[in-house]
Scaffold this active site. Structure first.
Site, mmCIF file in Angstrom:
data_model
loop_
_atom_site.group_PDB
_atom_site.id
_atom_site.type_symbol
_atom_site.label_atom_id
_atom_site.label_comp_id
_atom_site.label_asym_id
_atom_site.label_seq_id
_atom_site.Cartn_x
_atom_site.Cartn_y
_atom_site.Cartn_z
ATOM 1 N N HIS A 99 0.838 -1.202 0.000
ATOM 2 C CA HIS A 99 0.000 0.000 0.000
ATOM 3 C C HIS A 99 0.871 1.249 0.000
ATOM 4 O O HIS A 99 1.983 1.256 0.512
ATOM 5 C CB HIS A 99 -0.977 0.014 1.167
ATOM 6 C CG HIS A 99 -0.359 -0.139 2.522
ATOM 7 N ND1 HIS A 99 0.119 -1.345 2.993
ATOM 8 C CD2 HIS A 99 -0.154 0.746 3.519
ATOM 9 C CE1 HIS A 99 0.583 -1.185 4.219
ATOM 10 N NE2 HIS A 99 0.434 0.087 4.564
ATOM 11 N N HIS A 101 1.035 5.203 1.096
ATOM 12 C CA HIS A 101 0.488 6.236 1.972
ATOM 13 C C HIS A 101 0.550 7.572 1.233
ATOM 14 O O HIS A 101 1.597 7.928 0.696
ATOM 15 C CB HIS A 101 1.329 6.379 3.249
ATOM 16 C CG HIS A 101 1.271 5.203 4.147
ATOM 17 N ND1 HIS A 101 0.450 5.156 5.253
ATOM 18 C CD2 HIS A 101 1.951 4.031 4.120
ATOM 19 C CE1 HIS A 101 0.632 4.007 5.865
ATOM 20 N NE2 HIS A 101 1.536 3.300 5.204
#
Length: 145
Positions: A99, A101
């Protein structure tokens, strides 16, 4: 489902969705560093940088760029953004689904990702360069099937 991000992608876990398409989903982080802190995940599960295709990473970054642009243009009044991928436990990755940020920043917000960091120098930059070049060459060599 053992991966919370896969559960979010599937709609089985709650999230405040910001953006989605056939390949990516972006949603607000439940423990934000700043208002608008968003996570961009590929819908297809991969763990970290070692098993995520470069095209997937590029797509994540493109979505992240759009969200960063929106944070500047929105009522969040961001002056800039930090984009980061924590790769592995040693790099503070806590959910093992790759992922990105996107952390909106405002001038003077006093958020520091490197608080207390001291200046460090590599005692043998030449050797470090040799090690990385050799590893890159090895990574780029096609493997027999």
């Amino acid at each position: 489902m053992s991966c919370v991000f896969c559960a979010i992608v599937a709609g089985d876990a709650p999230a405040v969705r910001i953006y989605e398409d056939d390949e990516y989903l972006a949603f607000l982080d439940i423990r934000p560093f700043t208002r608008g802190h968003t996570l961009v995940v590929p819908r297809r599960h991969t763990v970290d940088l070692t098993d995520t295709p470069a095209a997937t990473l590029a797509g994540m970054l493109a979505v992240g760029q759009r969200i960063a642009r929106a944070a500047r243009a929105s009522g969040l009044h961001a002056d800039g953004n930090n984009l980061a991928i924590n790769d592995g436990r040693a790099a503070f990755q806590s959910v093992f689904h790759i992922h990105l940020h996107v952390v909106p920043r405002r001038s003077g917000d006093k958020l520091s990702f490197a608080k207390g960091m001291v200046l460090r120098r590599d005692p043998d930059r030449g050797r470090t360069g040799e090690l990385l070049r050799a590893a890159l060459a090895d990574c780029d060599t096609p493997r027999p099937d």
